[in-house]
Design an enzyme around this catalytic site. Sequence first.
Site, PDB file in Angstrom:
ATOM      1  N   THR A   1      30.397 -10.779  50.451  1.00  0.00           N
ATOM      2  CA  THR A   1      30.298 -12.093  49.452  1.00  0.00           C
ATOM      3  C   THR A   1      30.355 -13.215  50.397  1.00  0.00           C
ATOM      4  OG1 THR A   1      31.649 -10.740  47.761  1.00  0.00           O
ATOM      5  CG2 THR A   1      30.829 -13.099  47.284  1.00  0.00           C
TER       6      THR A   1
ATOM      7  N   GLY B   1      33.607  -4.929  53.833  1.00  0.00           N
ATOM      8  CA  GLY B   1      34.528  -5.129  52.723  1.00  0.00           C
ATOM      9  C   GLY B   1      33.699  -5.943  51.629  1.00  0.00           C
ATOM     10  N   CYS B   2      34.000  -5.715  50.368  1.00  0.00           N
ATOM     11  CA  CYS B   2      33.463  -6.420  49.262  1.00  0.00           C
ATOM     12  C   CYS B   2      33.509  -7.979  49.247  1.00  0.00           C
ATOM     13  CB  CYS B   2      33.594  -5.847  47.844  1.00  0.00           C
ATOM     14  SG  CYS B   2      35.414  -5.732  47.577  1.00  0.00           S
ATOM     15  N   ASN B   3      34.820  -8.308  49.540  1.00  0.00           N
ATOM     16  CA  ASN B   3      35.242  -9.720  49.963  1.00  0.00           C
ATOM     17  C   ASN B   3      34.226 -10.312  50.953  1.00  0.00           C
ATOM     18  OD1 ASN B   3      36.940  -9.386  47.637  1.00  0.00           O
ATOM     19  ND2 ASN B   3      38.775  -9.296  49.136  1.00  0.00           N
TER      20      ASN B   3
END
Length: 342
Positions: free
Chosen positions: A153, A148-150
């Site tokens: 990060t 997932g992009c979140n």
Amino acid sequence: MTKSIAILGASGYTGAELCRLIQTHPDMEIVALTGDRKAGQPMASVYPFLRNAGLPDLTRIEDVDFSGVDLAFCALPHATSQSVIKDLPDDLKVVDLSADFRLRDPAAYAKWYGKTHDAPELQKQAVYGLTEFYREEIRGARLVAGTGCNAATGQFALRPLIAGGLIDLDDIILDLICGVSGAGRSLKENLLHAELSEGTHAYALGGTHRHLGEFDQEFSAIAGRTVEIQFTPHLAPFNRGILATCYVKGDAEAIHSALVDAYQREPFIEVLPIGAAPSTHDVRGTNYCHVGVTGDRRPGRAIVVAALDNLCKGSSGQAIQNANLMLGLEETTGLMGLGVFP
């Protein structure tokens, strides 16, 4: 030798980003694009910015001849990829950009996504696609699950600190701001310009965001005990980018040193000088992640900030980075471009 690539679900944002990046990749050629609802249309009619890319027209998945395809990127919606991938040829390498194979435990998948997994055997085989931490496993994988992009990060900011025992595992707060492209391209009332512009809001409050499943899985595995962070995402009216701000209990200088040591040989992770703050502007359109550390006014506490482009390093760029490894190519190929500013 040029590798033949198929992109399944090419009409979404991550599919278009894959096309943009592969267009300048010297060792990949797109030979098939699918988009069932837009089958028969040229990509230029769906994304005019790709007009000069020389791409094949969109088609249906069942009409693709996979016999000459080296690797398929699966950019389909969550809960769709699993049913499609299980019917693909067994010798076809696949990088999945959806959430379908990120969680190793079928019970965890059912908890966070509200359904039983349709391909549990494939779920066991999938390698988690956070490249910098699963590089060797990815090289030999048949199926890689993009993060997932979140989740990516936050992990870039926190993984080395958890592994090094540098922060209090019971006192981690993560506030994250994501651009609107992270919500996908489908029409939603809350994403209309008049509903979203000139404001921002928190969502998935109280620990309900699905990417918490990835944080739980990865952080707990590193620590060898249960780690549950406090996480609140926010949707903001900009197109691309994620800014994750992590509040932790630990020494800022030691934290900064640990991050520098962890990423000094990583081509896409840049740790800024202590006290410098990352910006989404600086990584827009790139496969880079910038990480910064600042001491808090209270002794023994620190703030760690990470910024990346959700469509590139958080999704499609990461997918190509993984595909390069799977295909025996140099990991950085096609991904060293600088961003667009202003």
